[in-house]
Motif scaffolding. Sequence first.
Motif, PDB file in Angstrom:
ATOM      1  N   HIS A 197      80.646 -50.122 -38.988  1.00 37.70           N
ATOM      2  CA  HIS A 197      79.740 -49.571 -40.003  1.00 37.70           C
ATOM      3  C   HIS A 197      78.751 -50.635 -40.463  1.00 37.70           C
ATOM      4  O   HIS A 197      77.557 -50.347 -40.642  1.00 37.70           O
ATOM      5  CB  HIS A 197      80.542 -49.028 -41.187  1.00 37.70           C
ATOM      6  CG  HIS A 197      79.699 -48.336 -42.208  1.00 37.70           C
ATOM      7  ND1 HIS A 197      79.016 -47.166 -41.942  1.00 37.70           N
ATOM      8  CD2 HIS A 197      79.401 -48.647 -43.505  1.00 37.70           C
ATOM      9  CE1 HIS A 197      78.341 -46.777 -43.014  1.00 37.70           C
ATOM     10  NE2 HIS A 197      78.559 -47.674 -43.970  1.00 37.70           N
ATOM     11  N   HIS A 198      79.232 -51.855 -40.650  1.00 38.51           N
ATOM     12  CA  HIS A 198      78.341 -52.959 -41.019  1.00 38.51           C
ATOM     13  C   HIS A 198      77.207 -53.097 -40.014  1.00 38.51           C
ATOM     14  O   HIS A 198      76.034 -53.206 -40.371  1.00 38.51           O
ATOM     15  CB  HIS A 198      79.131 -54.269 -41.087  1.00 38.51           C
ATOM     16  CG  HIS A 198      78.262 -55.486 -41.135  1.00 38.51           C
ATOM     17  ND1 HIS A 198      77.722 -56.062 -39.987  1.00 38.51           N
ATOM     18  CD2 HIS A 198      77.819 -56.239 -42.175  1.00 38.51           C
ATOM     19  CE1 HIS A 198      76.980 -57.104 -40.328  1.00 38.51           C
ATOM     20  NE2 HIS A 198      77.033 -57.236 -41.647  1.00 38.51           N
ATOM     21  N   ASP A 199      77.557 -53.098 -38.725  1.00 41.92           N
ATOM     22  CA  ASP A 199      76.538 -53.322 -37.698  1.00 41.92           C
ATOM     23  C   ASP A 199      75.504 -52.199 -37.674  1.00 41.92           C
ATOM     24  O   ASP A 199      74.321 -52.437 -37.412  1.00 41.92           O
ATOM     25  CB  ASP A 199      77.205 -53.460 -36.337  1.00 41.92           C
ATOM     26  CG  ASP A 199      77.985 -54.763 -36.207  1.00 41.92           C
ATOM     27  OD1 ASP A 199      77.913 -55.603 -37.126  1.00 41.92           O
ATOM     28  OD2 ASP A 199      78.666 -54.940 -35.180  1.00 41.92           O
ATOM     29  N   ARG A 200      75.945 -50.990 -37.966  1.00 44.06           N
ATOM     30  CA  ARG A 200      75.013 -49.863 -37.996  1.00 44.06           C
ATOM     31  C   ARG A 200      74.094 -49.950 -39.217  1.00 44.06           C
ATOM     32  O   ARG A 200      72.879 -49.737 -39.115  1.00 44.06           O
ATOM     33  CB  ARG A 200      75.778 -48.540 -38.011  1.00 44.06           C
ATOM     34  CG  ARG A 200      74.883 -47.331 -37.810  1.00 44.06           C
ATOM     35  CD  ARG A 200      75.711 -46.088 -37.562  1.00 44.06           C
ATOM     36  NE  ARG A 200      74.866 -44.936 -37.304  1.00 44.06           N
ATOM     37  CZ  ARG A 200      74.306 -44.664 -36.135  1.00 44.06           C
ATOM     38  NH1 ARG A 200      74.501 -45.470 -35.102  1.00 44.06           N
ATOM     39  NH2 ARG A 200      73.553 -43.591 -35.968  1.00 44.06           N
ATOM     40  N   VAL A 201      74.670 -50.290 -40.369  1.00 45.28           N
ATOM     41  CA  VAL A 201      73.859 -50.452 -41.585  1.00 45.28           C
ATOM     42  C   VAL A 201      72.825 -51.551 -41.388  1.00 45.28           C
ATOM     43  O   VAL A 201      71.643 -51.386 -41.722  1.00 45.28           O
ATOM     44  CB  VAL A 201      74.760 -50.762 -42.797  1.00 45.28           C
ATOM     45  CG1 VAL A 201      73.919 -51.192 -44.001  1.00 45.28           C
ATOM     46  CG2 VAL A 201      75.610 -49.554 -43.166  1.00 45.28           C
ATOM     47  N   LEU A 202      73.246 -52.666 -40.812  1.00 50.12           N
ATOM     48  CA  LEU A 202      72.312 -53.788 -40.628  1.00 50.12           C
ATOM     49  C   LEU A 202      71.249 -53.483 -39.587  1.00 50.12           C
ATOM     50  O   LEU A 202      70.133 -53.995 -39.657  1.00 50.12           O
ATOM     51  CB  LEU A 202      73.084 -55.052 -40.270  1.00 50.12           C
ATOM     52  CG  LEU A 202      73.435 -55.954 -41.467  1.00 50.12           C
ATOM     53  CD1 LEU A 202      72.173 -56.539 -42.079  1.00 50.12           C
ATOM     54  CD2 LEU A 202      74.218 -55.197 -42.542  1.00 50.12           C
ATOM     55  N   ALA A 203      71.584 -52.623 -38.624  1.00 48.02           N
ATOM     56  CA  ALA A 203      70.569 -52.204 -37.656  1.00 48.02           C
ATOM     57  C   ALA A 203      69.436 -51.467 -38.362  1.00 48.02           C
ATOM     58  O   ALA A 203      68.273 -51.573 -37.957  1.00 48.02           O
ATOM     59  CB  ALA A 203      71.193 -51.318 -36.583  1.00 48.02           C
ATOM     60  N   VAL A 204      69.774 -50.736 -39.435  1.00 40.94           N
ATOM     61  CA  VAL A 204      68.763 -49.987 -40.195  1.00 40.94           C
ATOM     62  C   VAL A 204      67.973 -50.911 -41.116  1.00 40.94           C
ATOM     63  O   VAL A 204      66.741 -50.891 -41.129  1.00 40.94           O
ATOM     64  CB  VAL A 204      69.421 -48.867 -41.015  1.00 40.94           C
ATOM     65  CG1 VAL A 204      68.391 -48.182 -41.923  1.00 40.94           C
ATOM     66  CG2 VAL A 204      70.081 -47.848 -40.105  1.00 40.94           C
ATOM     67  N   VAL A 205      68.690 -51.731 -41.902  1.00 43.90           N
ATOM     68  CA  VAL A 205      68.019 -52.462 -42.983  1.00 43.90           C
ATOM     69  C   VAL A 205      67.467 -53.816 -42.558  1.00 43.90           C
ATOM     70  O   VAL A 205      66.659 -54.405 -43.282  1.00 43.90           O
ATOM     71  CB  VAL A 205      68.968 -52.654 -44.189  1.00 43.90           C
ATOM     72  CG1 VAL A 205      69.476 -51.313 -44.699  1.00 43.90           C
ATOM     73  CG2 VAL A 205      70.145 -53.567 -43.839  1.00 43.90           C
ATOM     74  N   SER A 206      67.876 -54.307 -41.390  1.00 43.50           N
ATOM     75  CA  SER A 206      67.439 -55.644 -41.006  1.00 43.50           C
ATOM     76  C   SER A 206      67.011 -55.758 -39.549  1.00 43.50           C
ATOM     77  O   SER A 206      65.894 -56.178 -39.258  1.00 43.50           O
ATOM     78  CB  SER A 206      68.572 -56.647 -41.282  1.00 43.50           C
ATOM     79  OG  SER A 206      68.214 -57.948 -40.863  1.00 43.50           O
ATOM     80  N   HIS A 207      67.890 -55.388 -38.622  1.00 45.38           N
ATOM     81  CA  HIS A 207      67.631 -55.707 -37.225  1.00 45.38           C
ATOM     82  C   HIS A 207      66.427 -54.958 -36.660  1.00 45.38           C
ATOM     83  O   HIS A 207      65.526 -55.575 -36.072  1.00 45.38           O
ATOM     84  CB  HIS A 207      68.886 -55.422 -36.395  1.00 45.38           C
ATOM     85  CG  HIS A 207      70.083 -56.183 -36.881  1.00 45.38           C
ATOM     86  ND1 HIS A 207      71.368 -55.910 -36.468  1.00 45.38           N
ATOM     87  CD2 HIS A 207      70.193 -57.210 -37.768  1.00 45.38           C
ATOM     88  CE1 HIS A 207      72.203 -56.741 -37.066  1.00 45.38           C
ATOM     89  NE2 HIS A 207      71.518 -57.529 -37.860  1.00 45.38           N
ATOM     90  N   THR A 208      66.389 -53.639 -36.828  1.00 47.94           N
ATOM     91  CA  THR A 208      65.246 -52.884 -36.318  1.00 47.94           C
ATOM     92  C   THR A 208      63.938 -53.257 -37.023  1.00 47.94           C
ATOM     93  O   THR A 208      62.906 -53.412 -36.349  1.00 47.94           O
ATOM     94  CB  THR A 208      65.506 -51.372 -36.410  1.00 47.94           C
ATOM     95  OG1 THR A 208      66.710 -51.069 -35.695  1.00 47.94           O
ATOM     96  CG2 THR A 208      64.360 -50.576 -35.809  1.00 47.94           C
ATOM     97  N   PRO A 209      63.918 -53.426 -38.363  1.00 44.79           N
ATOM     98  CA  PRO A 209      62.677 -53.890 -38.993  1.00 44.79           C
ATOM     99  C   PRO A 209      62.169 -55.218 -38.432  1.00 44.79           C
ATOM    100  O   PRO A 209      60.964 -55.410 -38.270  1.00 44.79           O
ATOM    101  CB  PRO A 209      63.069 -54.025 -40.474  1.00 44.79           C
ATOM    102  CG  PRO A 209      64.144 -52.999 -40.658  1.00 44.79           C
ATOM    103  CD  PRO A 209      64.921 -53.025 -39.376  1.00 44.79           C
TER     104      PRO A 209
END
Length: 326
Positions: A197-209
């Motif tokens: 879940h952490h990795d998915r959340v961070l993909a939204v709020v950090s990694h993809t941006p």
Amino acid sequence: MRSASSRVCGEARGAHRGRAVIYHRVALIGLGLIASSMAHAMRRAGAAGEISGHARSAETRAVAREIGLCDRVCDSAAEAAEGADLVVLCTPVGVMGAVAAEIAPALKPGATLSDVGSVKRSVIRAVAPHVPPGVHFVPAHPLAGTEYSGPRAGFATLFDNRWCILVPEGADRAATDRLAAFWRALGANVDEMDADHHDRVLAVVSHTPHLIAYTMVGVAEHLEIVTESEVIKYSASGFRDFTRIAASDPVMWRDVFLSNRDATLDILGRFTEELFVLQRAIRMGDGALLHDYFTRTRAIRRGIIEAGQDTPVPDFGRSAVGQAGE
């Protein structure tokens, strides 16, 4: 006479007196922005009795010694970790497994091993097999940072009112609670999540941006109708924000994208679908759809400000002093 690698900073020694020490010895493996900010925040809070540190680069170690970043700057990761109550991996996520294997013989029973990586599942897979019996592995991720890097970039207030996510994955409860208390002492709010879940959340709020920011700067670089001087001259508009994000450490972000590949590709696909919706609205002159879309997304931005995770001022809530490092 003390060797350079075991030199103790007198100011740092005095800073620990009369405070609530959470870990007697803390070892920081990697001495970039996050580790150096942790060192400053630990001193401010008196959360550690002694801070040892190691960086792979001799140049980085020399800078850390020069500025008195740690009580001991060691020439090997194992030396820094030996006898520590808390060891924090502050390296790029791609090398954490190798570093864990290197320091494993030096970890004492009862110690806590943690990290600050932006990806959790791949770090757990890489590090967990090397954790000796009796050592508590509690992965963590402080959601704080700037576009600056290196031991001079850190400052004590970096984690204030930011979130640090712990991913215990069945770790000892007392060790997890102690690490949570440590991060709160450094100024952070603390939450717990499952690794996936952490990795998915961070993909939204950090990694993809970040990926989008790198891409937008790349687009500007390849546009022949826009000169480099124009990009620089007029970047006080939205492009400036992209360049700030795209200035982040390329090694760190290379490892993040390779380590969190599936979640990032999923969110990037969703982003592409949304982009097509907006592209069609612009082509069709659908002002109502655009207005509704921008109204909803503006509300999210206002929510970030109201939650204290940024301010409405244009420097992203960081003063020039904070950006340069204290």
